[in-house]
Design an enzyme around this catalytic site. Sequence first.
Site, PDB file in Angstrom:
ATOM      1  N   CYS A  18       0.832  -1.204   0.000  1.00 40.03           N
ATOM      2  CA  CYS A  18       0.000   0.000   0.000  1.00 40.03           C
ATOM      3  C   CYS A  18       0.869   1.258   0.000  1.00 40.03           C
ATOM      4  CB  CYS A  18      -0.908   0.008   1.223  1.00 40.03           C
ATOM      5  SG  CYS A  18      -1.817   1.546   1.393  1.00 40.03           S
ATOM      6  N   CYS A  21       0.379   3.671   3.233  1.00 40.82           N
ATOM      7  CA  CYS A  21       0.769   3.273   4.580  1.00 40.82           C
ATOM      8  C   CYS A  21       2.066   3.995   4.940  1.00 40.82           C
ATOM      9  CB  CYS A  21       0.961   1.751   4.641  1.00 40.82           C
ATOM     10  SG  CYS A  21      -0.566   0.855   5.050  1.00 40.82           S
ATOM     11  N   HIS A  82      -4.164   1.360   8.026  1.00 44.39           N
ATOM     12  CA  HIS A  82      -4.760   0.929   6.766  1.00 44.39           C
ATOM     13  C   HIS A  82      -6.255   0.595   6.907  1.00 44.39           C
ATOM     14  CE1 HIS A  82      -4.172  -0.732   2.680  1.00 44.39           C
ATOM     15  NE2 HIS A  82      -5.055  -1.633   3.022  1.00 44.39           N
ATOM     16  N   HIS A 133      -6.651   2.155   1.290  1.00 45.79           N
ATOM     17  CA  HIS A 133      -6.272   2.916   2.481  1.00 45.79           C
ATOM     18  C   HIS A 133      -7.173   4.160   2.610  1.00 45.79           C
ATOM     19  CE1 HIS A 133      -2.890   3.682   5.404  1.00 45.79           C
ATOM     20  NE2 HIS A 133      -3.649   4.772   5.515  1.00 45.79           N
ATOM     21  N   HIS A 135      -8.605   7.480   2.533  1.00 45.44           N
ATOM     22  CA  HIS A 135      -8.068   8.753   2.058  1.00 45.44           C
ATOM     23  C   HIS A 135      -9.125   9.503   1.267  1.00 45.44           C
ATOM     24  CE1 HIS A 135      -7.708   6.355  -1.613  1.00 45.44           C
ATOM     25  NE2 HIS A 135      -7.537   7.475  -2.287  1.00 45.44           N
ATOM     26  N   GLN A 137      -9.494  13.313  -1.383  1.00 46.98           N
ATOM     27  CA  GLN A 137      -8.738  14.076  -2.361  1.00 46.98           C
ATOM     28  C   GLN A 137      -9.191  15.531  -2.357  1.00 46.98           C
ATOM     29  OE1 GLN A 137      -8.102  11.963  -6.219  1.00 46.98           O
ATOM     30  NE2 GLN A 137      -9.649  10.564  -5.442  1.00 46.98           N
TER      31      GLN A 137
HETATM   32 ZN   LIG Z   1      -2.351   1.344   3.642  1.00 49.36          ZN
END
Ligand SMILES: [Zn+2]
Length: 313
Positions: A18, A21, A82, A133, A135, A137
């Site tokens: 990933c 991470c 994660h 993961h 997240h 934007q």
């Molecule tokens: Zn991750």
Amino acid sequence: MFATSRQDRTFLPAEEFCPLCPSRPGGPPTEIPMAAFEVVVFENRFPALVRSPPEPDVVGSSLYPVAPAIGATEVVVYSDDHHRGLAEMDVARIARIVDVWADRYAELGRRDEVAYVFVFENRGVAVGVTLHHPHGQIYAYPEIPPRARQELDVALAHIAAHGTCVYCDVVARERADGVRVVAQNRSFLAFIPFAARFPYEVHVTSLRHAASLLDLTDPERLALAEVLQQVVRAYDGLFGFPLPYVMSMHQAPTDDGEHQHVSHLHIEFTPLHRTAQKLKYLAGSEIGAGAFLNDTSPEESAARLREVGRGGP
Ligand SMILES: [Zn+2]
Ligand SMILES: [Zn+2]
Ligand SMILES: [Zn+2]
């Protein structure tokens, strides 16, 4: 926007590879050269908009105008864990993310060429996510994008007709009706819109008129974090799996215009599922005519989300 280089971007890597991470001792290097962090922002490695864009590949004309892809695209990594997304982290941690969104809105919005800062999150493979993961934007556009433009036009028309902010009026109406409310606290209201396009569409709106995150006090940012957590937890309790959604934050444009009285901070969640197994596909009426057909009632969907929200973790 055309960004043909994005075809090569990382697609659903295994967890041990990933890129979002932390870089752990002995492990492979990732996008983030730190062993631990709270929230991290960096420029997208496969950007659609950049600070110094090349000239367009094609020559424009008055019929087909073109412009360089100027702006910014950033990635906001919510946590170094994660498996810890908005539903699993505590409210204080979500408030740190709200602070980061506010900082980036201020910083990107200050740039002359940036007319609109758009904070969003795509969650789940069903909405095209390429990395699991947690997240979000941020896109900084050189012009006000069409949906934001349409909202501004509607708000301006409402002010001209009634002298009031349409979002302030909607919030007052939803609090009075109560039947479409999903969650609320001292500063924010989460509700399914009266004319929802998607079965579990939820809008999170500031109770008082605030044009952007920058207008919020610290207690209000915490209140926003609290409601966001409640909405995502209700979503995850709905069908027993993390519900894929698009989260879109609408704030005042950052061009030279005067938007303080017209823009009203809100966040729209649009999950695609209509049942545990079935997705709401955009088809003939939606794509071809722009007319949404919703086969659930907002009042019933809101009651379900309230119920799972209460029984949630
Ligand atoms: Zn991750
Ligand atoms: Zn308002
Ligand atoms: Zn909106």
